[in-house]
Write a protein that holds these residues in place. Structure first.
Motif, PDB file in Angstrom:
ATOM      1  N   ILE A   1       0.828  -1.205   0.000  1.00 20.47           N
ATOM      2  CA  ILE A   1       0.000   0.000   0.000  1.00 20.47           C
ATOM      3  C   ILE A   1       0.867   1.261   0.000  1.00 20.47           C
ATOM      4  CG2 ILE A   1      -1.633   1.334   1.409  1.00 20.47           C
ATOM      5  CD1 ILE A   1      -3.021  -1.333   2.015  1.00 20.47           C
ATOM      6  N   GLY A   2       1.953   1.248   0.776  1.00 19.05           N
ATOM      7  CA  GLY A   2       2.818   2.428   0.862  1.00 19.05           C
ATOM      8  C   GLY A   2       3.366   2.808  -0.492  1.00 19.05           C
ATOM      9  N   GLY A   3       3.021   4.024  -0.978  1.00 16.85           N
ATOM     10  CA  GLY A   3       3.579   4.525  -2.222  1.00 16.85           C
ATOM     11  C   GLY A   3       2.658   4.470  -3.432  1.00 16.85           C
ATOM     12  N   ILE A   4       1.518   3.794  -3.324  1.00 17.99           N
ATOM     13  CA  ILE A   4       0.611   3.681  -4.485  1.00 17.99           C
ATOM     14  C   ILE A   4       0.304   5.077  -5.050  1.00 17.99           C
ATOM     15  CG2 ILE A   4      -1.750   3.079  -5.200  1.00 17.99           C
ATOM     16  CD1 ILE A   4      -1.673   0.751  -3.250  1.00 17.99           C
ATOM     17  N   GLU A   5       0.339   5.169  -6.381  1.00 16.70           N
ATOM     18  CA  GLU A   5       0.082   6.454  -7.046  1.00 16.70           C
ATOM     19  C   GLU A   5      -1.343   6.530  -7.581  1.00 16.70           C
ATOM     20  OE1 GLU A   5       3.286   7.922  -9.757  1.00 16.70           O
ATOM     21  OE2 GLU A   5       4.027   5.903  -9.351  1.00 16.70           O
TER      22      GLU A   5
ATOM     23  N   TYR B   1       7.225  -1.625  -0.236  1.00 18.01           N
ATOM     24  CA  TYR B   1       8.027  -0.626  -0.942  1.00 18.01           C
ATOM     25  C   TYR B   1       9.507  -0.685  -0.558  1.00 18.01           C
ATOM     26  CZ  TYR B   1       7.661   2.204   3.353  1.00 18.01           C
ATOM     27  OH  TYR B   1       7.721   2.645   4.653  1.00 18.01           O
TER      28      TYR B   1
ATOM     29  N   TRP C   1      11.878   5.988  -4.125  1.00 19.98           N
ATOM     30  CA  TRP C   1      10.954   6.400  -5.192  1.00 19.98           C
ATOM     31  C   TRP C   1      11.567   7.299  -6.245  1.00 19.98           C
ATOM     32  CZ3 TRP C   1       8.258   6.266  -0.207  1.00 19.98           C
ATOM     33  CH2 TRP C   1       7.429   5.149  -0.100  1.00 19.98           C
TER      34      TRP C   1
END
Lengths: 203, 239
Positions: free
Chosen positions: B7-11, B173, B216
């Motif tokens: 979930i961490g970082g989904i754009e 991530y 990222w």
């Protein structure tokens, strides 16, 4: 009959059915759930964290101890028994300063320091917040109404093991002669997770 | 991969809602209370052995999360936080044989006809005493075991990339990324049960710091550091 029922009514009936069966089957009692809820209304909630923050603001030596050994510093204060209890077994405080802004997030779930902050609010549990705060914290904070300049370092803490973090926010200007009690009254749960600053309410 | 771990970082998401309520529907606090009671009455707690509850299962945060991570990932995003709890917990009670789906359905129908119908009363007060005592004592993962940490403050470490398991403590991530050990927590920490990807037995935990650009690249913000506590089982020396 469930086809025509709205989602919330159905969930309300389903959870009541489950609680009712668990009481009948002697797994819990007729009072268990009420007692849990009462515990978080009276004993463990953000009102505890607010007192800790206010004390740290007026007592620099306490602030130093709080940041060095959070559980021991909390244990100095008079709180209900259980400040190192469920979801508070390993708490640590991190301080916001003019140079550093801390934001707490739990990208995998919703870990939260229960004894000092109570239960996590919806914004903290929201998958959108969890997805975005770790990659673009300033953008998310701006949407929440908080501008963090690029010159300020942002530290995002992703709670993925034993530590439950909380933020010691900065003391707002104009509160120099306030009492600890007055200060505690303006400390919000959001500020203790780094999602807001503490401000003096317009009188 | 399992989407719930990433979930961490989904754009591509909408602005976050700054909803400050803990419960947005009154029914949600009931399922929260049931989950707390289950954790407090779990059979791995020594104190529970003398408590007169008919609950005899092992139930922890790990079990709740394993359920959420086991959902169809697209369904995971369709349900609100406590809706997932209600689905997972009622499913557990049915699968474990405490209640049948028929009982649950017929009671649900009865409450749908009258949501204000009272709950049953009574029960052994010792059950409630244990639930509150659990909240006051907690269930610490710290273990009284001697361990020699493999890494020290300042070491560069690489995050491993183990295959997905039912329940994972490693944010997706971070996989394959390099970070620097910022703190070695004193002592050793277990997890409620072995996850199958290297966590469970008592081991050191590190606070590892990552520059957000190392994770990222250009799609993050300047002057941003990410701090994550990571079990030793998920870390290795850089290749």
């Amino acid at each position: 009959m469930t086809e025509n029922v709205d989602r919330e009514t159905y969930s309300a009936a389903r959870v009541r059915a489950l609680e009712s069966l668990l009481i009948e089957k002697e797994i819990i009692t007729g009072e268990t759930v009420d007692k849990v809820i009462e515990f978080f209304e009276k004993d463990m909630g953000p009102f505890n964290g607010a007192r800790i923050v206010a004390k740290a603001w007026v007592d620099p030596a306490f602030k130093e101890r709080l940041l060095a050994d959070t559980p021991s510093a909390i244990a100095e204060m008079s709180f209900p028994r259980g400040m190192a209890g469920a979801e508070g077994e390993n708490m640590m405080a991190v301080a916001n300063t003019p140079e550093v802004h801390n934001l707490i997030v739990c990208t995998m779930c919703s870990c939260y320091p229960w004894p000092v902050l109570g239960l996590p609010p919806y914004w903290f549990k929201d998958p959108t917040f969890r997805a975005r705060a770790i990659r673009e914290p300033r953008k998310v904070l701006k949407e929440f109404g908080l501008d963090v300049a690029e010159s300020v370092e942002v530290k995002v803490w992703d709670t993925s093991a034993q530590i439950r973090w909380f933020v010691l926010p900065e003391r707002p200007e104009g509160t120099e002669d306030w009492t600890e009690e007055q200060l505690a009254a303006i400390v919000t749960p959001e500020s203790m997770q780094g999602a807001a600053k503490v401000t003096v309410p317009a009188s | 991969m399992k989407l719930q771990h990433y979930i961490g970082g989904i754009e591509g998401l909408e602005p976050s809602s700054f909803e400050k309520k803990v419960f947005v529907q009154p029914w949600e606090e009931r399922i929260f209370g049931i989950h707390v009671a289950m954790m407090a009455l779990s059979n791995h707690l020594e104190a529970v052995k003398s408590v007169p509850t008919k609950f005899s299962s092992f139930w922890t945060w790990g079990h709740l999360r394993q359920g959420a991570e086991g959902m169809n990932p697209f369904d995971y995003f369709k349900y609100r936080y406590y809706e997932k709890w209600l689905g997972g917990i009622s499913g557990f009670f049915v699968e474990s044989g405490y209640v049948t789906e028929e009982e649950l359905k017929s009671k649900t129908d009865a409450y749908l006809a009258n949501l204000l119908a009272p709950l049953p009363s009574g029960g052994e007060p010792a059950i409630d005493d244990q639930v509150i005592e659990y909240l006051r004592l907690g269930d610490s993962p710290a273990c009284d075991v001697e361990v020699q940490p493999k890494f020290k403050v300042g070491d560069v470490v690489t995050v491993k990339n183990p295959p997905p398991v039912d329940h994972c403590k490693l944010p997706g991530y971070l996989r394959t990324k390099k970070g620097v050990v910022d703190e070695v927590y004193e002592g050793a920490y277990n997890y409620y049960f072995p996850t199958g990807d290297g966590v469970g037995d008592p081991m050191p935990i590190y606070n590892v710091v990552f520059d957000s650009h190392d994770i990222w690249d250009s799609i993050t913000e300047p002057n941003t550091k990410i701090y994550v506590q990571i079990f030793e089982g998920y870390l290795e020396d850089p290749a």
